[in-house]
Design a protein around this motif. Structure first.
Motif, PDB file in Angstrom:
ATOM      1  N   ARG A 117      89.355  43.477 -19.669  1.00  0.00           N
ATOM      2  CA  ARG A 117      89.563  44.879 -20.052  1.00  0.00           C
ATOM      3  C   ARG A 117      88.704  45.272 -21.253  1.00  0.00           C
ATOM      4  O   ARG A 117      88.213  46.401 -21.322  1.00  0.00           O
ATOM      5  CB  ARG A 117      91.034  45.138 -20.386  1.00  0.00           C
ATOM      6  N   MET A 118      88.525  44.358 -22.196  1.00  0.00           N
ATOM      7  CA  MET A 118      87.699  44.669 -23.370  1.00  0.00           C
ATOM      8  C   MET A 118      86.272  44.981 -22.964  1.00  0.00           C
ATOM      9  O   MET A 118      85.558  45.664 -23.690  1.00  0.00           O
ATOM     10  CB  MET A 118      87.685  43.481 -24.325  1.00  0.00           C
ATOM     11  N   ARG A 119      85.835  44.441 -21.824  1.00  0.00           N
ATOM     12  CA  ARG A 119      84.485  44.728 -21.334  1.00  0.00           C
ATOM     13  C   ARG A 119      84.495  45.885 -20.343  1.00  0.00           C
ATOM     14  O   ARG A 119      83.596  46.023 -19.536  1.00  0.00           O
ATOM     15  CB  ARG A 119      83.885  43.462 -20.721  1.00  0.00           C
ATOM     16  N   ARG A 120      85.547  46.674 -20.388  1.00  0.00           N
ATOM     17  CA  ARG A 120      85.709  47.858 -19.529  1.00  0.00           C
ATOM     18  C   ARG A 120      85.560  47.535 -18.057  1.00  0.00           C
ATOM     19  O   ARG A 120      84.932  48.258 -17.287  1.00  0.00           O
ATOM     20  CB  ARG A 120      84.751  48.975 -19.936  1.00  0.00           C
ATOM     21  N   SER A 121      86.111  46.397 -17.685  1.00  0.00           N
ATOM     22  CA  SER A 121      86.177  46.023 -16.275  1.00  0.00           C
ATOM     23  C   SER A 121      87.639  45.830 -15.903  1.00  0.00           C
ATOM     24  O   SER A 121      88.513  45.905 -16.765  1.00  0.00           O
ATOM     25  CB  SER A 121      85.382  44.745 -16.030  1.00  0.00           C
ATOM     26  N   SER A 122      87.879  45.597 -14.621  1.00  0.00           N
ATOM     27  CA  SER A 122      89.264  45.520 -14.162  1.00  0.00           C
ATOM     28  C   SER A 122      89.626  44.149 -13.621  1.00  0.00           C
ATOM     29  O   SER A 122      88.926  43.629 -12.763  1.00  0.00           O
ATOM     30  CB  SER A 122      89.500  46.526 -13.033  1.00  0.00           C
ATOM     31  N   PRO A 123      90.715  43.592 -14.111  1.00  0.00           N
ATOM     32  CA  PRO A 123      91.253  42.377 -13.506  1.00  0.00           C
ATOM     33  C   PRO A 123      91.987  42.742 -12.221  1.00  0.00           C
ATOM     34  O   PRO A 123      92.602  43.810 -12.145  1.00  0.00           O
ATOM     35  CB  PRO A 123      92.232  41.852 -14.554  1.00  0.00           C
ATOM     36  N   LEU A 124      91.923  41.887 -11.216  1.00  0.00           N
ATOM     37  CA  LEU A 124      92.622  42.160  -9.958  1.00  0.00           C
ATOM     38  C   LEU A 124      93.351  40.892  -9.503  1.00  0.00           C
ATOM     39  O   LEU A 124      92.714  39.870  -9.246  1.00  0.00           O
ATOM     40  CB  LEU A 124      91.612  42.605  -8.883  1.00  0.00           C
ATOM     41  N   ASN A 125      94.677  40.976  -9.442  1.00  0.00           N
ATOM     42  CA  ASN A 125      95.472  39.822  -9.022  1.00  0.00           C
ATOM     43  C   ASN A 125      95.714  39.866  -7.520  1.00  0.00           C
ATOM     44  O   ASN A 125      96.268  40.833  -7.016  1.00  0.00           O
ATOM     45  CB  ASN A 125      96.819  39.808  -9.757  1.00  0.00           C
ATOM     46  N   LEU A 126      95.303  38.811  -6.835  1.00  0.00           N
ATOM     47  CA  LEU A 126      95.446  38.774  -5.379  1.00  0.00           C
ATOM     48  C   LEU A 126      96.370  37.645  -4.933  1.00  0.00           C
ATOM     49  O   LEU A 126      96.196  37.089  -3.854  1.00  0.00           O
ATOM     50  CB  LEU A 126      94.058  38.587  -4.730  1.00  0.00           C
ATOM     51  N   VAL A 127      97.338  37.322  -5.767  1.00  0.00           N
ATOM     52  CA  VAL A 127      98.272  36.245  -5.401  1.00  0.00           C
ATOM     53  C   VAL A 127      99.002  36.642  -4.114  1.00  0.00           C
ATOM     54  O   VAL A 127      99.192  37.835  -3.835  1.00  0.00           O
ATOM     55  CB  VAL A 127      99.255  35.989  -6.575  1.00  0.00           C
ATOM     56  N   ILE A 128      99.383  35.658  -3.302  1.00  0.00           N
ATOM     57  CA  ILE A 128     100.111  35.959  -2.059  1.00  0.00           C
ATOM     58  C   ILE A 128     101.431  36.681  -2.384  1.00  0.00           C
ATOM     59  O   ILE A 128     102.008  36.470  -3.450  1.00  0.00           O
ATOM     60  CB  ILE A 128     100.409  34.668  -1.256  1.00  0.00           C
ATOM     61  N   ASP A 129     101.882  37.526  -1.464  1.00  0.00           N
ATOM     62  CA  ASP A 129     103.103  38.321  -1.714  1.00  0.00           C
ATOM     63  C   ASP A 129     104.295  37.428  -2.064  1.00  0.00           C
ATOM     64  O   ASP A 129     105.117  37.775  -2.913  1.00  0.00           O
ATOM     65  CB  ASP A 129     103.467  39.154  -0.473  1.00  0.00           C
ATOM     66  N   GLU A 130     104.379  36.267  -1.399  1.00  0.00           N
ATOM     67  CA  GLU A 130     105.490  35.341  -1.662  1.00  0.00           C
ATOM     68  C   GLU A 130     105.539  34.953  -3.136  1.00  0.00           C
ATOM     69  O   GLU A 130     106.593  34.658  -3.684  1.00  0.00           O
ATOM     70  CB  GLU A 130     105.346  34.058  -0.825  1.00  0.00           C
ATOM     71  N   GLY A 131     104.360  34.942  -3.782  1.00  0.00           N
ATOM     72  CA  GLY A 131     104.265  34.527  -5.183  1.00  0.00           C
ATOM     73  C   GLY A 131     104.948  35.484  -6.140  1.00  0.00           C
ATOM     74  O   GLY A 131     105.238  35.125  -7.279  1.00  0.00           O
ATOM     75  N   LEU A 132     105.203  36.711  -5.685  1.00  0.00           N
ATOM     76  CA  LEU A 132     105.830  37.707  -6.566  1.00  0.00           C
ATOM     77  C   LEU A 132     107.309  37.900  -6.252  1.00  0.00           C
ATOM     78  O   LEU A 132     107.997  38.662  -6.923  1.00  0.00           O
ATOM     79  CB  LEU A 132     105.096  39.048  -6.452  1.00  0.00           C
ATOM     80  N   ASP A 133     107.785  37.204  -5.237  1.00  0.00           N
ATOM     81  CA  ASP A 133     109.199  37.285  -4.880  1.00  0.00           C
ATOM     82  C   ASP A 133     109.868  36.030  -5.431  1.00  0.00           C
ATOM     83  O   ASP A 133     109.718  34.945  -4.880  1.00  0.00           O
ATOM     84  CB  ASP A 133     109.314  37.368  -3.349  1.00  0.00           C
ATOM     85  N   THR A 134     110.602  36.206  -6.554  1.00  0.00           N
ATOM     86  CA  THR A 134     111.102  35.011  -7.252  1.00  0.00           C
ATOM     87  C   THR A 134     112.029  34.160  -6.392  1.00  0.00           C
ATOM     88  O   THR A 134     112.144  32.966  -6.607  1.00  0.00           O
ATOM     89  CB  THR A 134     111.862  35.390  -8.537  1.00  0.00           C
ATOM     90  N   ALA A 135     112.679  34.786  -5.408  1.00  0.00           N
ATOM     91  CA  ALA A 135     113.679  34.045  -4.641  1.00  0.00           C
ATOM     92  C   ALA A 135     113.080  33.370  -3.400  1.00  0.00           C
ATOM     93  O   ALA A 135     113.752  32.604  -2.726  1.00  0.00           O
ATOM     94  CB  ALA A 135     114.808  34.988  -4.224  1.00  0.00           C
ATOM     95  N   PHE A 136     111.827  33.633  -3.109  1.00  0.00           N
ATOM     96  CA  PHE A 136     111.217  33.126  -1.883  1.00  0.00           C
ATOM     97  C   PHE A 136     110.725  31.699  -2.102  1.00  0.00           C
ATOM     98  O   PHE A 136     109.939  31.438  -3.001  1.00  0.00           O
ATOM     99  CB  PHE A 136     110.049  34.027  -1.476  1.00  0.00           C
ATOM    100  N   ASP A 137     111.192  30.786  -1.270  1.00  0.00           N
ATOM    101  CA  ASP A 137     110.830  29.382  -1.448  1.00  0.00           C
ATOM    102  C   ASP A 137     109.534  29.085  -0.688  1.00  0.00           C
ATOM    103  O   ASP A 137     109.485  29.178   0.534  1.00  0.00           O
ATOM    104  CB  ASP A 137     111.970  28.496  -0.917  1.00  0.00           C
ATOM    105  N   HIS A 138     108.495  28.770  -1.438  1.00  0.00           N
ATOM    106  CA  HIS A 138     107.188  28.481  -0.849  1.00  0.00           C
ATOM    107  C   HIS A 138     106.554  27.417  -1.747  1.00  0.00           C
ATOM    108  O   HIS A 138     106.598  27.551  -2.971  1.00  0.00           O
ATOM    109  CB  HIS A 138     106.361  29.776  -0.842  1.00  0.00           C
ATOM    110  N   PRO A 139     105.975  26.363  -1.169  1.00  0.00           N
ATOM    111  CA  PRO A 139     105.512  25.256  -2.023  1.00  0.00           C
ATOM    112  C   PRO A 139     104.341  25.614  -2.940  1.00  0.00           C
ATOM    113  O   PRO A 139     104.152  24.982  -3.978  1.00  0.00           O
ATOM    114  CB  PRO A 139     105.104  24.171  -1.023  1.00  0.00           C
ATOM    115  N   PHE A 140     103.556  26.628  -2.568  1.00  0.00           N
ATOM    116  CA  PHE A 140     102.366  26.943  -3.362  1.00  0.00           C
ATOM    117  C   PHE A 140     102.288  28.450  -3.643  1.00  0.00           C
ATOM    118  O   PHE A 140     101.454  29.164  -3.095  1.00  0.00           O
ATOM    119  CB  PHE A 140     101.103  26.445  -2.658  1.00  0.00           C
TER     120      PHE A 140
END
Ligand SMILES: *Cc1c(COP(=O)(O)O)cnc(C)c1O
Length: 460
Positions: free
Chosen positions: A134-157
């Motif tokens: 952001r300091m370089r006026r660019s954008s970070p983009l998170n592309l983690v799998i949807d399962e990664g944002l669901d705290t209750a979803f059991d997935h090994p990776f």
């Protein structure tokens, strides 16, 4: 992973540091004087400090003795060559640029590759990585799998990147993607590991579209331990073998040695084989860090990092380390505390939107729970939610909320016993019993970037 009661710590203690628990009245006064931001507390006023696992490791006798052979020559110190050898042995890369910590390696990397108006994709960036982008006026983009944002979803990776979205992005990038960063383990969603297949496939995509890929390696050894535990193809392989293969699927890495290299300060940037990049990095290193063979560190620090890289990849150490994190996690699960599952590598992540479901996010439930843990038992935790990852939209002035509201209990390496973990569990149990009485907070001061370090709060 063996059950915890079947083995003891693979080390013994020969030096201790006194800690004390302040009284409830003292804690109440101290947290208020700190403007309810636990970064403002004095460490001596904290009983069990789970603020971070960064730079808080207990070094071994082997590392401490390494400090005594620090070669403090400006150029060409012996410890630099030991570090170079360790990076070659453990990571398999030829070129190493020492830096004073991980974010300094990020600074060099971003200075080399990033221009204004670009997008830097990753599975999920760490906060300093986001800050540099952001300091370089660019954008970070998170592309983690949807399962990664669901705290209750059991997935090994749950640290895996969504390969479909990554390919789409790379295909349409038109030169606007300077690099891909894969963070292992994925700190921001709970120390969740990335699978070997995912790393390999991401690397193949970056080769196809001619974009360099870097690993944010802060917790690479913990990631390798999870690959060994959760991917049957690797159950018979050593951690060092797994690490060498994992790093072969990238062009370089940034490393905060304050994590898996078990030191109190240090880091590096490393490249697999591109000497041109290395020379370019050294120029920036000399401006910001120091000459190529010390990079902002003393010779003795370089020695501790070199030795720590070997120790941090020992299997019995990793079993005990991650075993302790899971010991606490399993206790909390039994108590019904909603956690990010499966349990990750370096800490326990409480899903605060589920723990305090009635508190609106505008009242900063993550920060409120951090405050309660300190009040209850003098425990210091950290919010990874609205304050850490949200921001105030410059155009509208509205708060933009991140997908998750987490509280992290980061466990320092080789520092606390399981009995300290028992105290943490007891404190959370007491807090759970008086949930409805917990008051939220409002932010009365915030900085533009990485506001959680310096924000001030008031109770609502
Ligand atoms: C800690 C960390 C960093 C930054 O490293 P510092 O040594 O704190 O500067 C970068 N990425 C990840 C994933 C980290 O955990």
């Amino acid at each position: 992973m063996r059950e915890r009661h079947l083995y003891a710590e693979p080390y013994r203690v020969k030096m201790v540091e006194r800690i004390k628990q302040k009284s409830f009245d003292e804690r109440k006064k101290l947290i208020s004087e700190a403007h309810y931001n636990i970064f403002n507390l004095r460490a001596e006023d904290v009983y069990i400090d789970l603020l971070t696992d960064s730079g808080t490791s207990a070094m071994s006798a082997n590392q401490w003795s390494g400090l005594m052979i620090g070669d403090e020559s400006y150029a060409g110190c012996a410890n630099y060559f030991n570090l170079q050898q360790a990076v070659k042995d453990i990571i398999g890369y030829n070129f190493v640029v020492p830096t004073h910590q991980g974010r300094a390696a990020e600074n060099i990397l971003m200075s080399m590759f990033l221009k204004e108006g670009q997008t830097v994709p990753g599975n999920m960036h760490f906060d300093t990585t986001e800050g540099h982008i952001r300091m370089r006026r660019s954008s970070p983009l998170n592309l983690v799998i949807d399962e990664g944002l669901d705290t209750a979803f059991d997935h090994p990776f749950k640290g895996n990147i969504n390969l479909g979205r990554l390919e789409e992005l790379l295909k349409n990038s038109m030169g606007k993607i300077p690099m891909l960063i894969m963070t292992v383990t994925c700190n921001s969603n709970g120390g969740q590991p990335v699978s070997m297949d995912n790393i390999r496939s991401a690397y193949e995509l970056t080769r196809k579209y001619k974009v360099p890929m870097f690993i944010d390696a802060a917790r690479f050894a913990e990631n390798c331990y999870f690959i060994k535990q959760r991917d049957p193809a690797y159950s018979g392989k050593s951690i060092r073998h797994i690490a060498r293969e994992m790093f072969s699927y990238a062009d370089g890495c940034t490393m905060s040695a304050k994590k898996d290299a078990l030191v109190n300060i240090g880091g590096f940037l490393a490249f697999k084989d591109n000497e041109e990049w290395y020379e370019k990095a050294v120029q920036i290193q000399i401006c910001y860090e120091g000459f190529r063979t010390y990079g902002g560190l003393a010779g003795r620090d370089l020695e501790a990092v070199a030795r720590g890289l070997y120790e941090g990849t020992e299997e019995d150490y990793l079993e005990d380390r991650i075993g302790q994190v899971h010991y606490l996690g399993q206790k909390l699960i039994k108590m019904g505390v909603p956690l990010q599952i499966p349990l990750g590598g370096h800490g326990i992540f409480i899903d605060v939107t589920k723990f305090l479901p009635d508190m609106p996010r505008a009242e900063l439930p993550g920060q409120a729970l951090v405050k309660e843990l300190y009040l209850e038992a003098g425990i210091r935790a950290i919010e990874l939610g609205t304050c850490a990852f949200g921001y105030r939209c410059p155009e509208t002035g509205n708060e933009v909320y991140p997908p998750q509201e987490l509280l992290r209990l980061a466990i320092p390496r080789r520092v606390y016993s399981d009995r300290h973990m028992d105290i943490v569990a007891q404190a959370l149990s007491a807090i759970a019993g008086r949930k409805d009485k917990i008051r939220g907070l409002k932010m009365v001061y915030q900085a533009e970037i990485m506001r959680h370090f310096t924000a001030r709060f008031e109770p609502i």
